[in-house]
Design a protein around this motif. Structure first.
Motif, PDB file in Angstrom:
ATOM      1  N   VAL A  10       0.847  -1.202   0.000  1.00 26.60           N
ATOM      2  CA  VAL A  10       0.000   0.000   0.000  1.00 26.60           C
ATOM      3  C   VAL A  10       0.878   1.246   0.000  1.00 26.60           C
ATOM      4  CG1 VAL A  10      -1.736   1.309   1.292  1.00 26.60           C
ATOM      5  CG2 VAL A  10      -1.870  -1.191   1.191  1.00 26.60           C
ATOM      6  N   GLY A  11       1.898   1.240   0.862  1.00 30.83           N
ATOM      7  CA  GLY A  11       2.818   2.380   0.912  1.00 30.83           C
ATOM      8  C   GLY A  11       3.538   2.589  -0.401  1.00 30.83           C
ATOM      9  N   ALA A  12       3.972   1.484  -1.024  1.00 31.75           N
ATOM     10  CA  ALA A  12       4.680   1.574  -2.305  1.00 31.75           C
ATOM     11  C   ALA A  12       3.784   2.175  -3.381  1.00 31.75           C
ATOM     12  CB  ALA A  12       5.160   0.191  -2.733  1.00 31.75           C
ATOM     13  N   ILE A  13       2.536   1.723  -3.439  1.00 34.50           N
ATOM     14  CA  ILE A  13       1.604   2.232  -4.450  1.00 34.50           C
ATOM     15  C   ILE A  13       1.313   3.716  -4.222  1.00 34.50           C
ATOM     16  CG2 ILE A  13      -0.784   2.068  -5.293  1.00 34.50           C
ATOM     17  CD1 ILE A  13      -0.580  -0.980  -4.679  1.00 34.50           C
ATOM     18  N   LEU A  14       1.092   4.097  -2.966  1.00 33.17           N
ATOM     19  CA  LEU A  14       0.846   5.510  -2.639  1.00 33.17           C
ATOM     20  C   LEU A  14       1.997   6.391  -3.106  1.00 33.17           C
ATOM     21  CD1 LEU A  14      -0.637   5.691   0.994  1.00 33.17           C
ATOM     22  CD2 LEU A  14      -1.600   6.718  -1.068  1.00 33.17           C
ATOM     23  N   ALA A  15       3.215   5.980  -2.759  1.00 33.68           N
ATOM     24  CA  ALA A  15       4.399   6.780  -3.086  1.00 33.68           C
ATOM     25  C   ALA A  15       4.610   6.875  -4.593  1.00 33.68           C
ATOM     26  CB  ALA A  15       5.636   6.180  -2.421  1.00 33.68           C
ATOM     27  N   LEU A  16       4.507   5.753  -5.292  1.00 34.09           N
ATOM     28  CA  LEU A  16       4.760   5.752  -6.733  1.00 34.09           C
ATOM     29  C   LEU A  16       3.668   6.498  -7.498  1.00 34.09           C
ATOM     30  CD1 LEU A  16       6.087   2.097  -7.121  1.00 34.09           C
ATOM     31  CD2 LEU A  16       7.427   4.217  -7.142  1.00 34.09           C
ATOM     32  N   LEU A  17       2.427   6.405  -7.032  1.00 35.68           N
ATOM     33  CA  LEU A  17       1.342   7.169  -7.665  1.00 35.68           C
ATOM     34  C   LEU A  17       1.559   8.671  -7.489  1.00 35.68           C
ATOM     35  CD1 LEU A  17      -1.980   5.222  -6.907  1.00 35.68           C
ATOM     36  CD2 LEU A  17      -0.968   5.713  -9.144  1.00 35.68           C
ATOM     37  N   PHE A  18       1.957   9.072  -6.284  1.00 36.16           N
ATOM     38  CA  PHE A  18       2.207  10.495  -6.038  1.00 36.16           C
ATOM     39  C   PHE A  18       3.374  10.986  -6.891  1.00 36.16           C
ATOM     40  CE2 PHE A  18       3.997  14.081  -3.576  1.00 36.16           C
ATOM     41  CZ  PHE A  18       2.872  14.898  -3.545  1.00 36.16           C
ATOM     42  N   ALA A  19       4.420  10.166  -7.017  1.00 42.04           N
ATOM     43  CA  ALA A  19       5.561  10.527  -7.869  1.00 42.04           C
ATOM     44  C   ALA A  19       5.105  10.703  -9.314  1.00 42.04           C
ATOM     45  CB  ALA A  19       6.656   9.465  -7.774  1.00 42.04           C
ATOM     46  N   PHE A  20       4.220   9.817  -9.772  1.00 43.11           N
ATOM     47  CA  PHE A  20       3.709   9.896 -11.149  1.00 43.11           C
ATOM     48  C   PHE A  20       2.904  11.175 -11.356  1.00 43.11           C
ATOM     49  CE2 PHE A  20       0.542   8.921 -14.459  1.00 43.11           C
ATOM     50  CZ  PHE A  20       1.392   8.521 -15.491  1.00 43.11           C
ATOM     51  N   VAL A  21       2.083  11.526 -10.374  1.00 41.51           N
ATOM     52  CA  VAL A  21       1.287  12.763 -10.462  1.00 41.51           C
ATOM     53  C   VAL A  21       2.202  13.989 -10.501  1.00 41.51           C
ATOM     54  CG1 VAL A  21      -0.345  14.245  -9.206  1.00 41.51           C
ATOM     55  CG2 VAL A  21      -0.764  11.785  -9.380  1.00 41.51           C
ATOM     56  N   GLN A  22       3.246  13.985  -9.655  1.00 39.67           N
ATOM     57  CA  GLN A  22       4.184  15.114  -9.618  1.00 39.67           C
ATOM     58  C   GLN A  22       4.944  15.239 -10.942  1.00 39.67           C
ATOM     59  OE1 GLN A  22       2.702  16.601  -6.956  1.00 39.67           O
ATOM     60  NE2 GLN A  22       4.719  17.396  -6.527  1.00 39.67           N
ATOM     61  N   LYS A  23       5.278  14.109 -11.538  1.00 45.38           N
ATOM     62  CA  LYS A  23       5.950  14.128 -12.837  1.00 45.38           C
ATOM     63  C   LYS A  23       5.060  14.806 -13.883  1.00 45.38           C
ATOM     64  CE  LYS A  23       7.196  11.136 -16.688  1.00 45.38           C
ATOM     65  NZ  LYS A  23       7.078   9.782 -17.261  1.00 45.38           N
ATOM     66  N   GLY A  24       3.784  14.447 -13.907  1.00 40.82           N
ATOM     67  CA  GLY A  24       2.856  15.061 -14.852  1.00 40.82           C
ATOM     68  C   GLY A  24       2.727  16.556 -14.627  1.00 40.82           C
ATOM     69  N   LYS A  25       2.758  16.963 -13.359  1.00 40.25           N
ATOM     70  CA  LYS A  25       2.659  18.386 -13.027  1.00 40.25           C
ATOM     71  C   LYS A  25       3.859  19.154 -13.583  1.00 40.25           C
ATOM     72  CE  LYS A  25       1.201  19.189  -8.870  1.00 40.25           C
ATOM     73  NZ  LYS A  25       1.145  19.373  -7.394  1.00 40.25           N
ATOM     74  N   VAL A  26       5.057  18.568 -13.449  1.00 39.73           N
ATOM     75  CA  VAL A  26       6.272  19.217 -13.952  1.00 39.73           C
ATOM     76  C   VAL A  26       6.232  19.348 -15.473  1.00 39.73           C
ATOM     77  CG1 VAL A  26       8.776  18.939 -14.239  1.00 39.73           C
ATOM     78  CG2 VAL A  26       7.731  18.505 -12.018  1.00 39.73           C
ATOM     79  N   LEU A  27       5.844  18.268 -16.158  1.00 37.51           N
ATOM     80  CA  LEU A  27       5.885  18.258 -17.621  1.00 37.51           C
ATOM     81  C   LEU A  27       4.845  19.169 -18.261  1.00 37.51           C
ATOM     82  CD1 LEU A  27       6.569  14.459 -18.332  1.00 37.51           C
ATOM     83  CD2 LEU A  27       8.196  16.351 -18.176  1.00 37.51           C
ATOM     84  N   LYS A  28       3.873  19.626 -17.484  1.00 35.75           N
ATOM     85  CA  LYS A  28       2.871  20.555 -18.030  1.00 35.75           C
ATOM     86  C   LYS A  28       3.455  21.959 -18.254  1.00 35.75           C
ATOM     87  CE  LYS A  28      -1.343  18.382 -16.237  1.00 35.75           C
ATOM     88  NZ  LYS A  28      -2.465  18.499 -15.261  1.00 35.75           N
ATOM     89  N   PHE A  29       4.550  22.265 -17.577  1.00 37.15           N
ATOM     90  CA  PHE A  29       5.153  23.595 -17.709  1.00 37.15           C
ATOM     91  C   PHE A  29       5.967  23.687 -18.995  1.00 37.15           C
ATOM     92  CE2 PHE A  29       4.203  23.491 -13.218  1.00 37.15           C
ATOM     93  CZ  PHE A  29       3.862  24.802 -12.914  1.00 37.15           C
ATOM     94  N   SER A  30       6.098  24.908 -19.483  1.00 36.00           N
ATOM     95  CA  SER A  30       6.858  25.154 -20.715  1.00 36.00           C
ATOM     96  C   SER A  30       8.353  25.011 -20.460  1.00 36.00           C
ATOM     97  CB  SER A  30       6.553  26.560 -21.238  1.00 36.00           C
ATOM     98  OG  SER A  30       7.462  26.919 -22.253  1.00 36.00           O
ATOM     99  N   GLU A  31       9.067  24.502 -21.486  1.00 38.97           N
ATOM    100  CA  GLU A  31      10.526  24.362 -21.386  1.00 38.97           C
ATOM    101  C   GLU A  31      11.243  25.609 -21.881  1.00 38.97           C
ATOM    102  OE1 GLU A  31      13.542  20.536 -21.800  1.00 38.97           O
ATOM    103  OE2 GLU A  31      11.942  20.795 -23.258  1.00 38.97           O
ATOM    104  N   GLY A  32      10.483  26.659 -22.198  1.00 38.14           N
ATOM    105  CA  GLY A  32      11.104  27.917 -22.587  1.00 38.14           C
ATOM    106  C   GLY A  32      11.353  28.032 -24.071  1.00 38.14           C
ATOM    107  N   ASN A  33      12.222  28.989 -24.434  1.00 38.55           N
ATOM    108  CA  ASN A  33      12.490  29.257 -25.852  1.00 38.55           C
ATOM    109  C   ASN A  33      13.397  28.192 -26.468  1.00 38.55           C
ATOM    110  OD1 ASN A  33      15.237  29.942 -25.222  1.00 38.55           O
ATOM    111  ND2 ASN A  33      14.535  31.973 -24.591  1.00 38.55           N
TER     112      ASN A  33
END
Length: 694
Positions: A10-33
């Motif tokens: 349960v702990g492993a799934i919670l942690a890995l799911l949260f990591a996956f969500v955070q990854k998606g949040k980062v990739l939504k931002f622009s990489e600039g010019n």
């Protein structure tokens, strides 16, 4: 109680799911010019190329050790070594490698995005960098929980090992693969990043007088690659090993203390609880625009302290439910409080918002010699706080858990204290891994010519990252000392369970000589890693000087440096130089055991634990203070950038680089690797040693 250890999944799934969500949040931002994207792609390509070659090299060493372990296990029909250990060795190494690799991948995707976000606001830049660090933090704890849970269920339900003592002793051996991979990753990455950094600083800043991340500097891409392979991939493998090692050590001590499977369930519950609390704490990391360094630190500390408080509150009913001992709960609190206290004192000695680093910056007015003397003094002085905190945690944990009536219960208290200290590693590591991303963001902002206000924001985030990185290292070193003590006790228990009666008195020559060898190993290992940076850096300095001399138009910005040449040299040098110190940590405990026997190994483990802990704190804090003293001057104090004070501080920072990013953080892995190697090869040492023949 063993039926509830599925909670680890349960702990492993919670942690890995949260990591996956955070990854998606980062990739939504622009990489600039386009320029920013090009620079980020170059950094990403260099980091991937290095890791590919490193993993190929380490795989060959793993194959040799795996074969040796197979022979030991199957040739003696499991008497010398458990038949499961060779396979656990492989899986531990693979998970450790994967933790670092995933963290590095997201970091190289977040650097340009952080720079672009910082052009909008300081808070936005902080959020992107911290979200990237969260991917690393929660991936490490998620994979760690997954590895432990899978092996426990395989051993108990598939292979029918239902005796708590036997299962605990087998599980503690499973940490060797993670320690093995962590040492190669941390040492190799540390050599790479600091060789590139020294080459960039000495020739670019001191000789050519150009900014740190100026695109005219041929070593600047290699420098940014190094931040990722050393401070992200290496650190991820390092803390994965610390996290798993602390839990496995408490497994072995639980059986000896009489808690059985209930004592094994408790660290798993604490880890799951820590994951949940870390997720909650991460939502409280935010800051206001134009925040001071102190405010930025406060924003990160809010998240980590909140996670620790929540974890402390939830640990009480969990402890009572599993082992029924409030004394064990006090031991857990000792770990949590000790971790926060170590973090605070590390911050005090390394942040430029406090007097020690400000005083160190002021010493630059009389030249680089006084900066170096001041940094050495500061680092040595800083060891006092960490050692006293860990000593207090050990003695209180021991007696609170019942050490006065049962020695084994007291030792379990020390082991569970280490688990408590690392229970909120998800958010602690997130604040640590955030630093290299902010550092890269500053380099990309400089190289792509973003407005000055953007560079000011990324510099503020970078300076904060230096402090959080130093805090993370202090945290890792503190937990390593507790885990090493637990592993030392596990070694003694395993050896004595095989019918060996040991004399561990200091007057025993084998123990005394072992102590000396352990102390020596700390210094020789540090010398090997420092020398590796020196050797690798010299070739980088020569290459940068060559390019400045032979490629006409670099200084005028009319010609582009050959960045790939520096990246290639750093990769080749780091991979070549990492082998000797890594093998030293594996060979010395085995040879010591074959000569001095099991008693000599106990002495070695004691010597390397004590001296390694003190040396690691000294090196990490001195290096962090030198780095932030330089940044304090660059912020406009004592003459600012380009002044004589600045040049003196750059020299101090150059000395501090291998201190804080190569030798210092590698020592906590050395401490635990010596212990796990000794445990795994204990059967061989008992059967064949020179002392036994005399």
């Amino acid at each position: 109680m063993q039926d509830f250890i599925w909670v680890g999944f349960v702990g492993a799934i919670l942690a890995l799911l949260f990591a996956f969500v955070q990854k998606g949040k980062v990739l939504k931002f622009s990489e600039g010019n386009e320029t920013m994207q090009k620079i980020a792609a170059s950094i990403r390509a260099g980091a991937n190329a290095y890791l590919k070659q490193q993993y190929s090299s380490v795989a060959k060493v793993f194959a040799v050790v795996f074969i040796v372990l197979l022979i030991m296990a199957f040739a003696t029909n499991g008497e010398m070594l458990s038949k499961f250990t060779p396979f656990a060795f492989l899986t531990g190494g693979i998970w450790s490698m994967l933790a670092g690799f995933i963290g590095m991948r997201i970091a190289t995707k977040a650097n340009a995005r952080t720079a672009q976000a910082a052009s909008e606001s300081l808070n936005q830049g902080l959020r992107v960098a911290f979200s990237s660090g969260s991917v690393m933090g929660f991936t490490v704890v998620g994979l760690g929980m997954l590895d432990i849970s899978i092996w426990f269920h395989l051993l108990y339900y598939v292979f029918g090992i239902t005796d708590a003592t036997t299962l605990g002793n087998i599980m503690v051996m499973n940490g060797m693969g993670a320690s093995f991979m962590a040492l190669f990753a941390r040492v190799g990455g540390g050599i790479y990043t600091k060789a590139a950094d020294v080459g960039a600083d000495l020739v670019g800043k001191v000789e050519a007088g150009i900014p740190e991340d100026d695109p005219r500097n041929p070593a600047t891409i290699a420098d940014n690659v190094g931040d990722n392979v050393g401070d992200v991939a290496g650190m991820g493998a390092d803390l994965y090993e610390s996290y798993v090692g602390s839990i496995l050590a408490s497994f072995a001590l639980s059986a000896a203390a009489g808690f059985g499977f209930a004592g094994m369930l408790l660290p798993m519950l604490l880890a799951v609880c820590g994951i949940l609390c870390s997720i909650i704490g991460s939502f409280f990391v935010r800051t206001k625009e134009d925040a001071s360094q102190k405010s930025l630190l406060k924003s990160l500390r809010t998240g980590t302290y909140l996670a620790a408080l929540l974890s402390a509150a939830l640990a009480a009913p969990l402890t009572y439910y599993t082992v029924g001992s409030w004394g064990v709960y006090i031991s857990i609190l000792c770990g949590l409080i000790g971790g926060c206290a170590i973090g605070y004192f590390t911050e005090y000695y390394t942040s430029d918002t406090y007097k020690p680093t400000q005083k160190l910056a002021a010493s630059s007015e009389t030249g680089s010699a006084t900066v170096i003397i001041g940094g050495l003094s500061l680092g040595m002085k800083s060891t006092m706080a960490s050692i006293l905190i860990v000593s207090a945690a050990v003695i209180i944990s021991f007696f609170a858990a019942g050490g006065n009536s049962s020695y084994s219960m007291g030792l379990y208290g020390i082991g569970i204290s280490a688990v408590g200290m690392l229970s909120t590693l998800g958010i602690t590591l997130a604040t640590d891994a955030y630093g290299p991303v902010a550092d890269n963001a500053g380099g990309i902002a400089e190289m792509s010519g973003l407005p000055e206000e953007v560079r000011e924001r990324t510099d503020a985030l970078d300076s904060l990252g230096n402090t959080t990185a130093a805090t993370g290292k202090g945290f890792a070193i503190g937990s390593a000392s507790l885990t090493a003590l637990a592993l030392l006790v596990s070694y003694v228990n395993i050896v004595e369970s095989k019918g060996v009666d040991m004399n561990l008195a200091l007057t025993n020559p084998a123990v005394l000589i072992g102590l000396f060898i352990g102390a020596m190993l700390t210094f020789v290992f540090s010398a090997f890693t420092m020398s590796a940076v020196q050797t690798a850096a010299q070739s980088r300095v020569g290459e940068v000087r060559r390019q400045f001399k032979e490629i006409k138009g670099i200084m005028e910005g009319k010609a582009e440096p050959d960045y790939a040449a520096c990246v290639g040299l750093c990769t080749k040098g780091a991979l070549h130089e990492m082998v000797a110190p890594a093998l030293l940590a594996i060979i010395v405990p085995i040879v010591t055991g074959l000569v001095l026997g099991a008693e000599g190994v106990v002495g070695l483990l004691g010597g390397v634990s004590v001296t390694g802990f003190a040396m690691a704190v000294f090196m990490s804090n001195a290096g962090g203070a030198w780095d932030n003293a330089k940044k304090y001057i660059e912020a406009g104090h004592h003459g600012g950038k380009g002044s004589d004070c600045h040049k003196a501080a750059v020299v101090g920072d150059t000395v501090g680089d291998p201190f804080k990013d190569t030798s210092g953080p590698s020592l906590n892995i050395l401490i635990k690797l010596c212990s796990t190697v000794s445990i795994v090869f204990s059967g061989l040492i008992i059967s064949f040693n020179l002392m036994g023949l005399l």
